[in-house]
Write a protein that holds these residues in place. Structure first.
Motif, mmCIF file in Angstrom:
data_model
loop_
_atom_site.group_PDB
_atom_site.id
_atom_site.type_symbol
_atom_site.label_atom_id
_atom_site.label_comp_id
_atom_site.label_asym_id
_atom_site.label_seq_id
_atom_site.Cartn_x
_atom_site.Cartn_y
_atom_site.Cartn_z
ATOM 1 N N ARG A 152 -14.840 -9.547 61.545
ATOM 2 C CA ARG A 152 -15.448 -8.406 61.835
ATOM 3 C C ARG A 152 -15.230 -7.458 61.161
ATOM 4 O O ARG A 152 -15.375 -6.320 60.726
ATOM 5 N N TYR A 155 -14.502 -7.119 58.097
ATOM 6 C CA TYR A 155 -15.856 -6.537 57.483
ATOM 7 C C TYR A 155 -16.230 -5.230 57.318
ATOM 8 O O TYR A 155 -16.746 -4.127 57.146
ATOM 9 N N TYR A 171 -19.737 -9.668 54.324
ATOM 10 C CA TYR A 171 -19.033 -10.331 55.824
ATOM 11 C C TYR A 171 -18.444 -12.062 55.361
ATOM 12 O O TYR A 171 -19.651 -12.510 54.821
ATOM 13 N N SER A 205 -23.170 -8.449 59.603
ATOM 14 C CA SER A 205 -24.521 -7.692 58.429
ATOM 15 C C SER A 205 -26.003 -8.093 58.406
ATOM 16 O O SER A 205 -26.847 -7.382 57.719
#
Length: 206
Positions: A152, A155, A171, A205
């Protein structure tokens, strides 16, 4: 004048053994063998009894250990359940990344959720140090959580680059050495109370 024709007395010969002597010796032999056999049987019985006592003690020990392990696991599951529910409550107070507009605000929402997950990871570390052999706090399960949080964070960094005019961000779901999604394993192996938080964190996402 002595009578020379009188018969001379013959020397005495030993008397033959009495008829009861031989059976008496045989009787002693039988008693001796009986004592030997009885002693051997007694020894075998002692060994059998000792083995049974040792086996019973081993069984009792195994049962006691199993009961202890189940009690510890139940206690740990209760602690992990509570930690997951606390995490879910913290997440519910935050804006989900999918409800944001633009890459910059989505990146911030992802990082906010990661911050909310930190106390949970610290609690797993504490539980593992207290009960290192429990399945839900052994190294692989907390490591799976950290893989999700790190993916995460990666991302979120990519979204920041998008906001600055960089390439699109995607992601990437973390996977284990067998290429299976780590998130699916965390949900399958963990208590039901953790499933909600995992699904919330599983795909930023959306």
């Amino acid at each position: 004048m002595t009578d020379s024709s009188a018969p001379e007395t013959a020397p005495e010969t030993p008397a033959p053994p009495a008829a009861g002597d031989a059976p008496k010796r045989r009787g002693l032999d039988r008693r001796g063998w009986t004592l030997v056999v009885a002693g051997a049987l007694a020894l075998i019985l002692l060994l059998i009894c000792g083995g049974l006592i040792a086996a019973a003690a081993a069984v009792r020990g195994a049962v006691d250990r199993a009961r202890h392990d189940r009690a510890v696991e139940a206690e740990t599951l209760g602690d992990v359940d509570a930690a997951c529910l606390d995490l879910e409550q913290r997440l519910n107070r935050l804006t989900p990344p999918g409800a944001t507009n633009g890459p910059a605000t989505r990146a911030k929402a992802i990082r906010d959720e990661n911050v909310a997950a930190r106390p949970f990871l610290l609690e797993l570390d504490r539980l593992r140090s207290d009960r290192p052999d429990d399945s839900h706090v052994e190294q692989s399960w907390p490591d799976g959580w950290r893989q999700v949080i790190e993916a995460r964070a990666t991302y979120a960094d990519a979204l920041d680059r998008v906001a600055g005019g960089g390439d699109p961000a995607f992601y990437l779901t973390p996977r284990d050495e067998d290429a299976d999604p780590v998130l699916d394993e965390l949900i399958a192996d963990g208590p039901a109370a953790c499933a909600g938080a995992l699904r919330r964190l599983g795909d930023p996402s959306l």
